[in-house]
Every structure is written in structure tokens, then in C-alpha cells.
Design a protein around this motif. Structure first.
Motif, PDB file in Angstrom:
ATOM      1  N   GLN A 462       0.781  -1.791  -0.085  1.00 45.76           N
ATOM      2  CA  GLN A 462       0.460  -0.021   0.554  1.00 45.76           C
ATOM      3  C   GLN A 462       1.313   1.225   0.007  1.00 45.76           C
ATOM      4  O   GLN A 462       0.462   2.202  -0.894  1.00 45.76           O
ATOM      5  CB  GLN A 462      -1.282   0.160   1.376  1.00 45.76           C
ATOM      6  CG  GLN A 462      -2.173  -0.963   1.382  1.00 45.76           C
ATOM      7  CD  GLN A 462      -2.908  -0.277   2.562  1.00 45.76           C
ATOM      8  OE1 GLN A 462      -3.220   0.442   3.222  1.00 45.76           O
ATOM      9  NE2 GLN A 462      -3.637  -1.469   2.704  1.00 45.76           N
ATOM     10  N   ARG A 463       2.688   1.926   0.611  1.00 46.24           N
ATOM     11  CA  ARG A 463       2.328   1.776   1.102  1.00 46.24           C
ATOM     12  C   ARG A 463       3.269   2.619  -0.841  1.00 46.24           C
ATOM     13  O   ARG A 463       3.340   3.998  -0.708  1.00 46.24           O
ATOM     14  CB  ARG A 463       3.619   2.100   2.179  1.00 46.24           C
ATOM     15  CG  ARG A 463       5.040   3.158   2.055  1.00 46.24           C
ATOM     16  CD  ARG A 463       4.604   4.340   1.418  1.00 46.24           C
ATOM     17  NE  ARG A 463       3.991   4.536   3.066  1.00 46.24           N
ATOM     18  CZ  ARG A 463       3.712   6.161   3.009  1.00 46.24           C
ATOM     19  NH1 ARG A 463       4.193   7.429   2.236  1.00 46.24           N
ATOM     20  NH2 ARG A 463       3.005   6.536   4.053  1.00 46.24           N
ATOM     21  N   VAL A 464       3.403   1.691  -1.049  1.00 46.72           N
ATOM     22  CA  VAL A 464       4.938   1.323  -2.105  1.00 46.72           C
ATOM     23  C   VAL A 464       3.803   2.531  -3.413  1.00 46.72           C
ATOM     24  O   VAL A 464       4.096   3.462  -4.319  1.00 46.72           O
ATOM     25  CB  VAL A 464       5.053   0.333  -2.787  1.00 46.72           C
ATOM     26  CG1 VAL A 464       5.850   0.254  -4.218  1.00 46.72           C
ATOM     27  CG2 VAL A 464       6.364  -0.291  -1.912  1.00 46.72           C
ATOM     28  N   LEU A 465       2.701   1.459  -3.611  1.00 48.32           N
ATOM     29  CA  LEU A 465       1.701   2.392  -4.729  1.00 48.32           C
ATOM     30  C   LEU A 465       0.937   3.712  -3.769  1.00 48.32           C
ATOM     31  O   LEU A 465       1.084   4.316  -5.350  1.00 48.32           O
ATOM     32  CB  LEU A 465       0.904   0.761  -4.518  1.00 48.32           C
ATOM     33  CG  LEU A 465       0.944  -0.089  -5.242  1.00 48.32           C
ATOM     34  CD1 LEU A 465      -0.473  -0.956  -4.852  1.00 48.32           C
ATOM     35  CD2 LEU A 465       1.169  -0.397  -6.695  1.00 48.32           C
ATOM     36  N   TYR A 466       1.014   3.797  -2.952  1.00 46.16           N
ATOM     37  CA  TYR A 466       0.022   5.094  -2.674  1.00 46.16           C
ATOM     38  C   TYR A 466       1.078   6.264  -2.721  1.00 46.16           C
ATOM     39  O   TYR A 466       0.460   7.141  -3.821  1.00 46.16           O
ATOM     40  CB  TYR A 466       0.270   5.117  -0.995  1.00 46.16           C
ATOM     41  CG  TYR A 466       0.184   6.810  -0.420  1.00 46.16           C
ATOM     42  CD1 TYR A 466      -1.156   7.447  -0.954  1.00 46.16           C
ATOM     43  CD2 TYR A 466       1.141   7.673  -0.273  1.00 46.16           C
ATOM     44  CE1 TYR A 466      -1.510   8.754   0.049  1.00 46.16           C
ATOM     45  CE2 TYR A 466       1.134   8.803   0.515  1.00 46.16           C
ATOM     46  CZ  TYR A 466      -0.566   9.697   0.416  1.00 46.16           C
ATOM     47  OH  TYR A 466      -0.758  10.606   1.114  1.00 46.16           O
ATOM     48  N   GLU A 467       2.153   5.961  -2.440  1.00 43.88           N
ATOM     49  CA  GLU A 467       3.520   7.531  -2.971  1.00 43.88           C
ATOM     50  C   GLU A 467       3.911   7.124  -5.107  1.00 43.88           C
ATOM     51  O   GLU A 467       3.747   7.866  -5.203  1.00 43.88           O
ATOM     52  CB  GLU A 467       4.622   6.800  -2.412  1.00 43.88           C
ATOM     53  CG  GLU A 467       4.719   6.813  -1.554  1.00 43.88           C
ATOM     54  CD  GLU A 467       6.418   6.506  -0.174  1.00 43.88           C
ATOM     55  OE1 GLU A 467       7.180   7.697  -1.467  1.00 43.88           O
ATOM     56  OE2 GLU A 467       6.595   7.261   0.388  1.00 43.88           O
ATOM     57  N   VAL A 542     -12.975   3.673  -4.094  1.00 42.57           N
ATOM     58  CA  VAL A 542     -13.207   5.033  -4.437  1.00 42.57           C
ATOM     59  C   VAL A 542     -13.432   6.124  -3.583  1.00 42.57           C
ATOM     60  O   VAL A 542     -13.970   7.294  -3.538  1.00 42.57           O
ATOM     61  CB  VAL A 542     -12.393   6.059  -5.883  1.00 42.57           C
ATOM     62  CG1 VAL A 542     -12.400   7.465  -5.829  1.00 42.57           C
ATOM     63  CG2 VAL A 542     -11.162   5.250  -6.149  1.00 42.57           C
ATOM     64  N   ILE A 543     -15.628   5.381  -4.369  1.00 41.99           N
ATOM     65  CA  ILE A 543     -16.664   6.172  -4.225  1.00 41.99           C
ATOM     66  C   ILE A 543     -16.925   5.890  -2.884  1.00 41.99           C
ATOM     67  O   ILE A 543     -17.173   7.289  -2.139  1.00 41.99           O
ATOM     68  CB  ILE A 543     -17.535   5.111  -5.118  1.00 41.99           C
ATOM     69  CG1 ILE A 543     -17.288   5.803  -6.586  1.00 41.99           C
ATOM     70  CG2 ILE A 543     -19.370   5.426  -4.280  1.00 41.99           C
ATOM     71  CD1 ILE A 543     -18.229   4.679  -7.353  1.00 41.99           C
ATOM     72  N   SER A 564      -6.930   5.714  -1.457  1.00 43.17           N
ATOM     73  CA  SER A 564      -8.078   4.734  -2.142  1.00 43.17           C
ATOM     74  C   SER A 564      -7.371   3.510  -3.267  1.00 43.17           C
ATOM     75  O   SER A 564      -7.705   2.786  -2.904  1.00 43.17           O
ATOM     76  CB  SER A 564      -9.152   5.470  -2.709  1.00 43.17           C
ATOM     77  OG  SER A 564      -9.722   5.542  -1.741  1.00 43.17           O
ATOM     78  N   MET A 565      -7.173   3.882  -4.086  1.00 47.88           N
ATOM     79  CA  MET A 565      -6.103   3.130  -5.453  1.00 47.88           C
ATOM     80  C   MET A 565      -5.571   1.920  -4.888  1.00 47.88           C
ATOM     81  O   MET A 565      -5.200   0.493  -4.813  1.00 47.88           O
ATOM     82  CB  MET A 565      -5.818   3.813  -6.456  1.00 47.88           C
ATOM     83  CG  MET A 565      -6.807   4.652  -7.315  1.00 47.88           C
ATOM     84  SD  MET A 565      -6.223   5.428  -8.464  1.00 47.88           S
ATOM     85  CE  MET A 565      -5.327   4.139  -9.533  1.00 47.88           C
TER      86      MET A 565
END
Length: 618
Positions: A462-467, A542-543, A564-565
Motif C-alpha cells: 500500500q505504501r509503495v502504490l500510494y507514493e 474510491v466512491i 483508495s487506489m
């Protein structure tokens, strides 16, 4: 010593009562809509501005009020629905405490216009903070129009606690949908900031659900009907394959009143046991009719939680009814004890005994012989054809003169040996050591100089994708993969409106929207690492996040979208990773700016030093 206890002034008492009744603009919407329903209205209009902070107006064509009733309705504990304490156990109406209008008038500017059918003119009443400013005669249609302006104008601290307009309007929409679904025999209209969002004509219960949640909902509904002495159930449940990750489509209506019940919700989950994917929730829209004396509605200020006399019986009936409907419509397997005539034994075979089939094998058959053995019939297709030096493949299987070899001694049987070819490149004699391994398909463990590293694969990814997504949104640089066939996804009108609000940010992550409809969106391109099968789940997440917590600033909105993504697409707990994937995850995490925490401020990894491990064995 002087007396210190005194009675509170009416306007202070009203403001205190308002704290229980009016928690946010949606509370006002609920009370006013329910009053319109109790007034026997068949047409109700709800007008909202700035998510109810500026204006909430409800216009109905109900029975209206007389001059005296209009003035008295704003007094505390004034109600037309209760005459004695016994009436509390025979309630067939909505609001009954007589505090709603008094509480609303204590914290807002209220303007009321009402007229009965027998009267020639109506009443116009203006109240500000419990003070009656004016009361006069007016010309108005039959029914009641009540406008609540500048909510919490005299309690700025309460106003500061309100969320953003998107969040507050979501709560208003939820209350509107709940009242509208409970009363399909009434037409409803919702207008927000001049835009018409819902126009619901008079219909049946199924059509009302479809009008609110989109046309595709119709094919996803399974009817549920059960009539017993203690409970009558009618309504629909959603098919398991259309279960959502959010709980937005779960509705219980007890005697036409929306309620929340974790206990009854568990009964639905029990009926769907084994049919839902992990992390998804069943949809249901169920009307429960029970005798009014068997429930107590007066246990919660918002009247959304009620007390049943016999919850266990209701639990069993609901669970059985839903399970029966799923089986009846071939959604779930059931035991059917009705005899099917097509499965009966034919009449001609009725008295015959089953015979054991006989299988004969020619043990002398040899497919490599030129001629078939005597006493057997060999098909031409099995004739061996002499070709090249194929006998070399079967060295010593036959001795000279076609004399059969004794195969009883396995040591005498020769085996083929593959020729070892030399490698073009020199291979390292020392095998590369494995630096990571996976524990319970949840944690990745890696060795470090001081000891070992334990990493949560879901939170770390999650941290990798978030950044990554945050960088794409900030720099507006994204890579999209074009879909061979566009994907058409169906949502409710309110959800489509939310997607339109964040359309620009979604496009910066790699989404390409080719068409918007009232209850559907067509997508022709997706971010490079998003599988086509995950697109619907990503948008649902996302919604859901936007509905629950929409920030006000643009940067925060991008931050929420990236979270969210990342939550939707991160590696899940239980997913098996190869050694190279484990190493890549570890390296990617420590290339992040903030590797210690997930986007939701959860720890991504811990370290255990050799000294700490040594202490465990002392």
C-alpha cells in the motif's frame, strides 16, 4: 447557603434538546420528510442548498395545519400522535415525541407556510432561534412548506463540527433514500443547488429500488416473501455475484421505518454463508411487518434502533426466508424432495437386473510385431511400420529369434541414459543464498546486518502504490493501457456524480473515460498496473472513501484518491509471492520516502536484532 438549582429558560432547554434531535443537516431532512409522510402527502419535494447548511426546504401536498396547530407545533412536547402512555406501544406514525420542530427552530431560521383544504387562506410563520418574528395570513397551496435556513447560526461551535459539503450531502441523500424506499406510494423530488438529482414517481417497491440505484439493479434482485404469525417479510436480496465491498445497499424497514440492526444483519450473512467472496457484503431491501406492541421505538434519539420482544425468533425466520429464496431461484443449492418423473427408471427396464459388464483383454497383443499374434484381430491402424532405425530405441527388449526375454529380474533390464551436454557458460558452484521467505502468506521476512526484518506485505505494498499514485497525481504524469473493448460499469446516479467530481484526478492516474450516462460509465483505458477485472472494485473503493471522508482542499482530495487506489490494488494477505517478488517488495518499500508507515498510519515492518533473539533463549 443560597439555592443553586434553577429551571433552565425555554430557549436554552430547546438548544440542549436540539443536540439530541439535530446532529447534522440530514437530521432535519429526516424529521421534515417524516412529518410530510404523516400528513398523508402523496407528493414531496426536498430542496437543499450547500448540503443543508444554507437551506433545507420540504414542500408537501398533505393535509396542512390550522392557525393554532401551526403555532403550537413549535412548542416543546407538542404532538398530534400521542394522547396517553399506552399510545407509545401502538405507534403507526413517524415522529411522535413533539420535539423535532421546537429543536430545529431553536438553532435555525424557520419559515412555515401551511393551509388546510377547508380553509381559504393559510398561515405564514417566521421563527428565529425559538423567537416568533411574525405570524400572518398568506395565500399558499394546500399542504405545508417549511424552510430551514442558516442551520446552527446561533451555535457556531456546532457549525464548525460539520464535515465538508460532500460528506454532509451524502448523509442527506441516505436519509432521503431511506424515506423514499419505505414509501413507494409517494412521489419524491430532490434538488440540490438547483440541480435535480432524484425524481421518483409513484411505483411499487421493486421499481422504487431500481429508480434509486440504477436500471441494472433490476436483474440483480431476488424476491423474498414469508408470512408468519409473528413476522411478515417482503422485499428483495441481491444476488451473491453482485455483492459489493461497501454496506451501502443494506436496508431493513420495520413497519415502514428504516432501522439498523447488527443482529438481524447477521441473520442475512448466515443465509449467504458460503456464497459471498471475502470482503464483500450482501445487498438486501427487506420490509418487516410486526405487531406494533412487540417493538419499542423509543430507545434511541434518532429512532433508527428499536427493541424487539423476541429477536431470536425473528432471526431464525429471516435467515430461513432468505435461504429459501436463494434456493428457490437457483442461487444456492437446496435439497428438493419433490420427485422428478424424468429421473424414473423406464418401464421396459423396470424388472431387469443390472448386469456387471465384462471386459476382455488380449494379453498376447504386441504393437511392435509386424504380424498380429494368432487368435487375435489387430486393426490395421495398429500395424507397426518399419521405419529407419527405430529398433535402436528398444535395445535388448527382444532376443534373437523373437524369443521373449525374462523380465522377472529387473536388474537385467537396460535403461536409456540421456547424454549430458556441456554448458556454454560456467556455472557457479555456490548456489545463490535465499535472502527472503514468506510466512503464512502474510509476512515477508528478510535478513539484515543486525538481525531480521518482518514486513507486512499488504501494508508495505500500500505504501509503495500510494507514493507512486501520489506522484502521478501531483506531476500529472500517468501511463494508460488501452482496453481492446471498453468496459461499461453501472452505478447509481449519486455515485456517477461522485465519479464526475474526481474525473480529472482519476485521469491523471491513467483512467480514460469515454462516456458518461445517468447510471453507467464507459472506460476505455486503465492505469498500467490495474487489471481489467479490478476496475469496478477500484472505483467502488474510491466512491466509498469519498462518501465517508471527502477533504476540502484539492491536494487532500488527490491524497485520498491515492490512498483508495493503493488500498484496492495492494497485494492481499494470503497471496503467495515468489522469491523475486518478495525481494522486489522489500527494495521498493525502502525506496519510499516514508517506508515506516502505511498510508493509513499503520506500521509496515518491524526489526528483530540478534541481541533480542539471544535474550529469548536465555
Amino acid at each position: 447557603m443560597a439555592d443553586i438549582i434553577q429551571l433552565l429558560p425555554d430557549h436554552v432547554a430547546n438548544q440542549i434538546a436540539a443536540g439530541e434531535v439535530v446532529q447534522r443537516p440530514a437530521s432535519v431532512v429526516k424529521e421534515l420528510l417524516e412529518n410530510a409522510i404523516d400528513a398523508k402527502a402523496t407528493n414531496i419535494k426536498l430542496l437543499v442548498k450547500d448540503a443543508g447548511k444554507t437551506l433545507i426546504q420540504v414542500i408537501d401536498n398533505g393535509c396542512g395545519m390550522s392557525v393554532t396547530d401551526a403555532r403550537l407545533s413549535f412548542e416543546r412536547h407538542a404532538t398530534s400522535k400521542i394522547r396517553s402512555a399506552d399510545d407509545l406501544f401502538q405507534l403507526n406514525t413517524k415522529g411522535f415525541r413533539g420535539e423535532a420542530l421546537a429543536s430545529i427552530a431553536a438553532i435555525a431560521h424557520v419559515e412555515l407556510k401551511s393551509k388546510q383544504e377547508v380553509d381559504d387562506v393559510g398561515t405564514h410563520l417566521v421563527i428565529e432561534g425559538s423567537d416568533v418574528i411574525s405570524q400572518e395570513v398568506t395565500v399558499t397551496p394546500v399542504g405545508t412548506s417549511i424552510a430551514v435556513k442558516n442551520l446552527f447560526f446561533n451555535i457556531p461551535a456546532r457549525r464548525n463540527f460539520l464535515k465538508s459539503n460532500q460528506v454532509e450531502f451524502r448523509h442527506i441523500t441516505d436519509e432521503f433514500q431511506r424515506v423514499a424506499m419505505a414509501h413507494p406510494n409517494v412521489s419524491f423530488l430532490l434538488i440540490h443547488n438547483g440541480s435535480e438529482l432524484f425524481n421518483l414517481p409513484v411505483s411499487n417497491f421493486r421499481q422504487r429500488i431500481v429508480n434509486i440505484f440504477g436500471s441494472k439493479t433490476n436483474e440483480r434482485l431476488v424476491p423474498v416473501n414469508e408470512d408468519t404469525e409473528v413476522l411478515k417479510i417482503s422485499g428483495f436480496v441481491g444476488k451473491p455475484e453482485f455483492a459489493k465491498k461497501t454496506r451501502g445497499e443494506q436496508f431493513f424497514f420495520v413497519n415502514n421505518r428504516f432501522i439498523k440492526s447488527g443482529y438481524l444483519n447477521h441473520a442475512i450473512n448466515a443465509a449467504f454463508e458460503g456464497l459471498l467472496k471475502d470482503g464483500t457484503h450482501a445487498s438486501y431491501f427487506l420490509n418487516l411487518d410486526v405487531p406494533p406492541e412487540t417493538i419499542d421505538i423509543n430507545i434511541h434519539p434518532t429512532k433508527t434502533e428499536i427493541k424487539f420482544d423476541d429477536e431470536h425468533t425473528l432471526y431464525a425466520i429471516i435467515r430461513s426466508a432468505v435461504k429459501h429464496s436463494l434456493g428457490q431461484f437457483n442461487i444456492a443449492p437446496i435439497l428438493d424432495f419433490e420427485r422428478d418423473a424424468n429421473l424414473d427408471t423406464p418401464y421396459g427396464y423396470k424388472n431387469k437386473h443390472a448386469e456387471t459388464p465384462k471386459i476382455e483383454v488380449d494379453r498376447t497383443f504386441n504393437p511392435f510385431q509386424d504380424k498380429p499374434s494368432s487368435g487375435t484381430q489387430q486393426s490395421a491402424s495398429f500395424k507397426s511400420k518399419s521405419s529407419g532405425n527405430w529398433e535402436g530405441l528398444y535395445v535388448d527388449l527382444e532376443s534373437k529369434g523373437n524369443k521373449k526375454q525374462d523380465l522377472s529380474n529387473f536388474e537385467d533390464i537396460p535403461f536409456e541414459s540421456t547424454t549430458k551436454t556441456s554448458s556454454l557458460f560456467e556455472e557457479s558452484t555456490v548456489e545463490k543464498s535465499k535472502t527472503t521467505f514468506q510466512l503464512h502468506n502474510k509476512y515477508v521476512i528478510s535478513t539484515i546486518k543486525s538481525g531480521m526484518l518482518v514486513l507486512d506485505q499488504n501494508k508495505a505494498h500500500q505504501r509503495v502504490l500510494y507514493e507512486n499514485y501520489l506522484q502521478q497525481l501531483t506531476l500529472k504524469e500517468s501511463v494508460s493501457q488501452q482496453l481492446l473493448f471498453p468496459v461499461l460499469l453501472h452505478f447509481s446516479a449519486h455515485e456517477i456524480d461522485i465519479i464526475k467530481q474526481v474525473k480529472g484526478d482519476l485521469e491523471h492516474t491513467g483512467f480514460i473515460f469515454s462516456k458518461f450516462e445517468t447510471d453507467a460509465v464507459e472506460i476505455s483505458g486503465v492505469p498500467i498496473n490495474v487489471p481489467e477485472s479490478e476496475v469496478n472494485d477500484v472505483l467502488e473503493q474510491v466512491i466509498s472513501d469519498i462518501q465517508n471522508d471527502v477533504p476540502d482542499s484539492h491536494f487532500s482530495a488527490m491524497d485520498l484518491l491515492a490512498k483508495s487506489m493503493a488500498k484496492s490494488l495492494a497485494i492481499k494477505t494470503g497471496q503467495l509471492l515468489s522469491n523475486s517478488e518478495q525481494e522486489h517488495l522489500v527494495n521498493s518499500l525502502f525506496a519510499c520516502k516514508e517506508p515506516n508507515m502505511s498510508p493509513n498510519n499503520k506500521t509496515t515492518f518491524i526489526t528483530l536484532s540478534v541481541d533480542e533473539l539471544d535474550k529469548k533463549f536465555n
